[in-house]
Design a protein around this motif. Sequence first.
Motif, PDB file in Angstrom:
ATOM      1  N   GLN A 202       0.790  -1.241   0.211  1.00  0.00           N
ATOM      2  CA  GLN A 202       0.001  -0.015   0.008  1.00  0.00           C
ATOM      3  C   GLN A 202       0.838   1.408  -0.030  1.00  0.00           C
TER       4      GLN A 202
ATOM      5  N   ALA B 254      -2.412  -6.040  -5.386  1.00  0.00           N
ATOM      6  CA  ALA B 254      -1.659  -4.916  -5.593  1.00  0.00           C
ATOM      7  C   ALA B 254      -0.246  -4.933  -6.168  1.00  0.00           C
TER       8      ALA B 254
ATOM      9  N   THR C  65     -11.450  -7.572  -3.694  1.00  0.00           N
ATOM     10  CA  THR C  65     -11.110  -6.235  -4.002  1.00  0.00           C
ATOM     11  C   THR C  65     -10.636  -6.204  -5.396  1.00  0.00           C
TER      12      THR C  65
ATOM     13  N   TYR D  33      -7.535  -3.700  -7.814  1.00  0.00           N
ATOM     14  CA  TYR D  33      -6.658  -2.656  -7.909  1.00  0.00           C
ATOM     15  C   TYR D  33      -6.159  -2.027  -9.277  1.00  0.00           C
TER      16      TYR D  33
ATOM     17  N   ARG E 299      -5.493   0.698  -4.857  1.00  0.00           N
ATOM     18  CA  ARG E 299      -6.932   0.028  -4.547  1.00  0.00           C
ATOM     19  C   ARG E 299      -7.897   1.006  -5.021  1.00  0.00           C
TER      20      ARG E 299
END
Length: 544
Positions: free
Chosen positions: A168, A439, A459, A461, A467
């Motif tokens: 991140q 990611a 999720t 990316y 994100r």
Amino acid sequence: MRNPFGRRGSGAAPTTGTPGAPRTPHRAARAVVAVAAGALPALAFPAPALWWFAYVALVPWLLLLRTAPTARRAGLEGWLGGMGFALAVHQWLMPSLHVFILVVAALLGLLWLPWGWLVRAMLGDGPSGPRAAAAVFVVPSGWLLIELARSWEGLGGPWGLLGASQWQVAPALRLASVGGVWLVSLLVVAVNTAVALLVVSDAAVRMAALVGLVVCALTVGVVWWGVAPPREQGTARIAVVQPGVYDGPGGAERRFARGEELTRELVGQDLDLVVWGESSVGSDLTARPDLAARLTALSRDVDAPVLVNVDARRSDRPGIFKSSVLIGPDGPTGDRYDKMRLVPFGEYIPARPVLGWVTSVGKAANEDRRRGTEPVVMALPAEDGRPALRIGPLVCFESAFPDMSRRLTRDGADVLVAQSATSTFQDSWAPAQHASLAALRAAESGRPMVHATLTGISTAYGPDGSRIGTPLGTDRSASAVYDVPLSRSTTGYVRYGDWPLYVALTVLAVLCAAEGMGALRRPGSELRAPRARTARGSRGRRER
């Protein structure tokens, strides 16, 4: 001529029994500290996600190895620390492997045994300034070769690569676009090495350590300002369907029904693709035409292809496969990808005739899954004059392998899709760690990546690794739609591959050559066997 790597006196901790010297910690205490120090980096990964801690997490371990009284002891503490690291980053496997996880950790820990020697050789015994400067490159290179060895599927695959803890951090993701997760790992270990030198050394060595930190900072700065992020070209609207936990008898049918219900809620969303998680279909679609018909009707209702994952015994080939299968409004399109890299013990047991007993103490696979033979890029139908969207599927554990997403990108994939299931580890750190890997793969490849699971975390990316939208947590039974930016940019990692690994090999080869030419070999050097050194020293005293 003065040895450029010469030492400036002895700064290593004296061994117990040296007259007038302080006692070293008890061996048992050092062993416990080694295991605990090796486990510390796990806190940088999700779920704790203390990403900043990665840059100092290795320092206690490095300091311990530096003060090892002998090379043999440094190797032992490298092994013990490696055990601690393996246990910590794989702790979520304990419910499945039970006591056998200690055996796995002990075997993996052996990879750090030579690293213990290397750390003591480079940091111990009062290194000079030039040697300290070399250590900032040599120690991370040794660590990177451990990560390369661990990345072999037979040893569990590349789970817990240190660079992945920076998933991140935007500058780290930019580094990954240049040299993959390997370059990020190199940087993280280099910073740890420099910090360890700052703590223990004299002014000259501290200056070398500061120079090393400046080089690391400049590297990040040059990449950040000199490497452009992927240029976005359009978007794709992709939905993920996460039915939640359905265990017990009839769980597969109930999960399928819940997936149908959630998918129908997506009608009218103008979708390009709907993605179900790993093992979302529990029967071969050829043998169950009723399931194929239901999926076809769903694709027709939402006006988009549905990518499901079939975990079942094939009717056309022997054995059980995990397969990504694309369903269109006219039925299965014929696009199918069979999972190539399987989870050791979870999906197959290595050397089953020898290790088959593991099934009696844990939840290891009772029958080995079969492997696919090649990656597949699937083309979705072109619409409204737009070119066909090409997707590259990966199944679960495969999202941990940088080379697989790189291959799919080079084969023309516009979007990477990982189908996963972590319901067995629902209450552990595993779901968050697994989702974070997407990611890195997105940043490395310059392609967006969608991570769809049965039970969370699902999720998406963007092509720079950032994100998109809000993830679906492990407490959700829901669907989500992501507007995924597309890109056709080619990253340095896609173009040049795993070049940091070759740099690490070169650095260690130069070190070995220097040792062979005598640049590192001298009386008292800890690179020699301790017994030979003792004998040589005793002989010298007798001669005097």
